[in-house]
Design an enzyme around this catalytic site. Structure first.
Site, PDB file in Angstrom:
ATOM      1  CG  ASN A   1      -1.946  -1.139   1.118  1.00 15.23           C
ATOM      2  OD1 ASN A   1      -2.117  -1.708   0.042  1.00 15.23           O
ATOM      3  ND2 ASN A   1      -2.578  -1.475   2.213  1.00 15.23           N
TER       4      ASN A   1
ATOM      5  CG  HIS B   1       3.873  -1.595  -4.773  1.00 14.76           C
ATOM      6  ND1 HIS B   1       2.701  -2.283  -4.928  1.00 14.76           N
ATOM      7  CD2 HIS B   1       4.844  -2.422  -5.246  1.00 14.76           C
ATOM      8  CE1 HIS B   1       2.942  -3.481  -5.475  1.00 14.76           C
ATOM      9  NE2 HIS B   1       4.244  -3.590  -5.658  1.00 14.76           N
TER      10      HIS B   1
ATOM     11  CB  CYS C   1      15.201  19.745  -9.897  1.00 18.61           C
ATOM     12  SG  CYS C   1      15.873  19.038 -11.396  1.00 18.61           S
TER      13      CYS C   1
ATOM     14  CB  THR D   1      -2.758  -8.639  -1.729  1.00 18.43           C
ATOM     15  OG1 THR D   1      -2.201  -8.447  -3.030  1.00 18.43           O
ATOM     16  CG2 THR D   1      -2.274  -9.970  -1.193  1.00 18.43           C
TER      17      THR D   1
ATOM     18  CG  ASN E   1      -9.058 -11.248  -0.513  1.00 19.70           C
ATOM     19  OD1 ASN E   1     -10.186 -10.822  -0.789  1.00 19.70           O
ATOM     20  ND2 ASN E   1      -7.969 -10.863  -1.156  1.00 19.70           N
TER      21      ASN E   1
HETATM   22  P1  OAD Z   1      -6.031  -5.017  -5.629  1.00 16.62           P
HETATM   23  O1  OAD Z   1      -6.869  -3.789  -5.841  1.00 16.62           O
HETATM   24  O2  OAD Z   1      -5.501  -5.751  -6.795  1.00 16.62           O
HETATM   25  O3  OAD Z   1      -6.844  -6.098  -4.771  1.00 16.62           O
HETATM   26  C1  OAD Z   1      -7.480  -5.743  -3.584  1.00 16.62           C
HETATM   27  C2  OAD Z   1      -7.818  -7.012  -2.848  1.00 16.62           C
HETATM   28  O4  OAD Z   1      -8.411  -6.649  -1.613  1.00 16.62           O
HETATM   29  C3  OAD Z   1      -8.843  -7.898  -3.575  1.00 16.62           C
HETATM   30  O5  OAD Z   1      -8.384  -9.232  -3.576  1.00 16.62           O
HETATM   31  C4  OAD Z   1     -10.110  -7.771  -2.721  1.00 16.62           C
HETATM   32  O6  OAD Z   1     -10.895  -8.957  -2.704  1.00 16.62           O
HETATM   33  C5  OAD Z   1      -9.503  -7.508  -1.368  1.00 16.62           C
HETATM   34  N1  OAD Z   1     -10.389  -6.787  -0.431  1.00 16.62           N
HETATM   35  C6  OAD Z   1     -11.364  -5.895  -0.724  1.00 16.62           C
HETATM   36  N2  OAD Z   1     -11.937  -5.440   0.392  1.00 16.62           N
HETATM   37  C7  OAD Z   1     -11.299  -6.057   1.427  1.00 16.62           C
HETATM   38  C8  OAD Z   1     -11.431  -6.000   2.839  1.00 16.62           C
HETATM   39  N3  OAD Z   1     -12.324  -5.203   3.431  1.00 16.62           N
HETATM   40  N4  OAD Z   1     -10.603  -6.772   3.595  1.00 16.62           N
HETATM   41  C9  OAD Z   1      -9.686  -7.579   3.016  1.00 16.62           C
HETATM   42  N5  OAD Z   1      -9.535  -7.666   1.689  1.00 16.62           N
HETATM   43  C10 OAD Z   1     -10.317  -6.929   0.893  1.00 16.62           C
HETATM   44  O7  OAD Z   1      -4.893  -4.568  -4.639  1.00 16.62           O
HETATM   45  P2  OAD Z   1      -3.462  -5.164  -4.378  1.00 16.62           P
HETATM   46  O8  OAD Z   1      -3.489  -6.645  -4.365  1.00 16.62           O
HETATM   47  O9  OAD Z   1      -2.899  -4.435  -3.222  1.00 16.62           O
HETATM   48  O10 OAD Z   1       0.569  -1.455  -7.317  1.00 16.62           O
HETATM   49  O11 OAD Z   1      -2.730  -4.692  -5.667  1.00 16.62           O
HETATM   50  C11 OAD Z   1      -1.372  -4.761  -5.723  1.00 16.62           C
HETATM   51  C12 OAD Z   1      -0.863  -3.586  -6.465  1.00 16.62           C
HETATM   52  O12 OAD Z   1      -1.611  -3.399  -7.663  1.00 16.62           O
HETATM   53  C13 OAD Z   1      -1.026  -2.260  -5.766  1.00 16.62           C
HETATM   54  O13 OAD Z   1      -0.046  -2.051  -4.788  1.00 16.62           O
HETATM   55  C14 OAD Z   1      -0.836  -1.334  -6.910  1.00 16.62           C
HETATM   56  C15 OAD Z   1      -1.647  -2.009  -7.973  1.00 16.62           C
HETATM   57  O14 OAD Z   1      -1.121  -1.893  -9.195  1.00 16.62           O
HETATM   58  C16 OAD Z   1       1.245  -0.380  -7.561  1.00 16.62           C
HETATM   59  O15 OAD Z   1       0.833   0.737  -7.347  1.00 16.62           O
HETATM   60  C17 OAD Z   1       2.590  -0.727  -8.128  1.00 16.62           C
END
Ligand code: OAD
Length: 248
Positions: free
Chosen positions: A105, A122, A140, A194, A219
């Site tokens: 995050n 990230h 800069c 995630t 999740n």
């Molecule tokens: P995603 O947006 O891909 O996935 C979010 C996850 O959180 C999903 O699997 C949901 O089911 C789960 N979720 C939703 N609500 C929730 C809750 N209340 N409790 C627990 N889980 C819940 O996010 P990330 O896996 O973090 O990268 O994505 C990874 C990266 O993708 C991010 O860090 C970002 C993005 O590209 C960069 O910025 C490089």
């Protein structure tokens, strides 16, 4: 909630000398910060992630990308840590040598909950950094701000960008090394909120498992790395993380 599964994971956590926690956007969802995919809804739904979260997209339309990040920064500043962040921080304070927190995050909610040492894979959305190394080999200096535009260096025109890792960019090597080390060393690896779709962060669960850790996923929805887990707990971070850690 699957009470026997929850109690079994609590028992593992109580015994583990090293716990590695990997958090993703779902950790902060109940604080009101949309997950990456949810953030591309509403006004932003017509853009694709590569346009808003890549160097190429920023170079092509700095104002558009700056605007998107400005809106997300406002959301992060307005949000508060939820019960899940607080439970992790309490556990970390009680057991300073046992927990390593790794996060994908870009918000600062783990830090505001009180965890000082967080491995941030990230980057940090609230930080500014320069798009290019200064072409004059100096520092800069941002010129006068123009409304809704990223600041520019008054001398060379270099642009300010948010301090996050964009698609196609390397993760900070020291952070990735530290995260891999913590995953390998852990006896329990807890993966919270995630999708497991973004590498190399998504590979940490497998790395931990191969090194002998007990892997747990929290999740409400299926994730791409469920098959790596010994236990999958379906539910939200703000409910399940306190249920797992409170009192330990
Ligand atoms: P995603 O947006 O891909 O996935 C979010 C996850 O959180 C999903 O699997 C949901 O089911 C789960 N979720 C939703 N609500 C929730 C809750 N209340 N409790 C627990 N889980 C819940 O996010 P990330 O896996 O973090 O990268 O994505 C990874 C990266 O993708 C991010 O860090 C970002 C993005 O590209 C960069 O910025 C490089």
């Amino acid at each position: 909630m699957d009470e026997p599964a929850l109690q079994a994971v609590r028992a593992r956590l109580a015994d583990a000398r090293k716990v590695c926690v990997l958090t993703g956007a779902g950790m902060s969802a109940e604080s009101g910060i949309p997950t990456f995919r949810d953030a591309l809804t509403g006004l932003w739904s017509r853009f694709d992630p590569m346009q808003l979260a890549s160097e190429e997209g920023f170079r092509a339309d700095p104002r558009l990308v700056w605007d998107w990040y400005a809106e997300r920064r406002l959301g992060v500043r307005a949000a508060q840590p939820n019960a899940g962040h607080m439970a992790l921080a309490t556990f970390a304070a009680r057991h300073p040598t046992r927990l390593t927190l790794v996060t994908q995050n870009v918000d600062d909610l783990h830090q505001r909950a009180g965890i000082v040492e967080t491995i941030r894979l990230h980057g940090d959305i609230l930080q500014d950094c320069w798009l290019n190394a200064c072409p004059r080999g100096r520092h800069c200096e941002p010129g006068a701000a123009a409304p809704a535009q990223p600041p520019r260096c008054s001398e060379c025109g270099n642009l300010v960008r948010p301090g996050v890792v964009w698609f196609g960019e390397m993760l900070p090597p020291a952070a990735l090394d530290a995260a891999q080390h913590a995953a390998r060393e852990s006896e329990v690896m807890l993966v919270i909120g995630t999708s497991g779709a973004v590498w190399p962060a998504a590979g940490l669960a497998q790395l931990a498992r191969r090194a002998g850790a007990y892997v747990v996923i929290v999740n409400p929805e299926p994730s791409e790395i469920d098959a790596q887990a010994h236990a999958v707990l379906r539910g939200s971070a703000a409910t399940l993380v306190p249920a797992l850690l409170d009192g330990l």
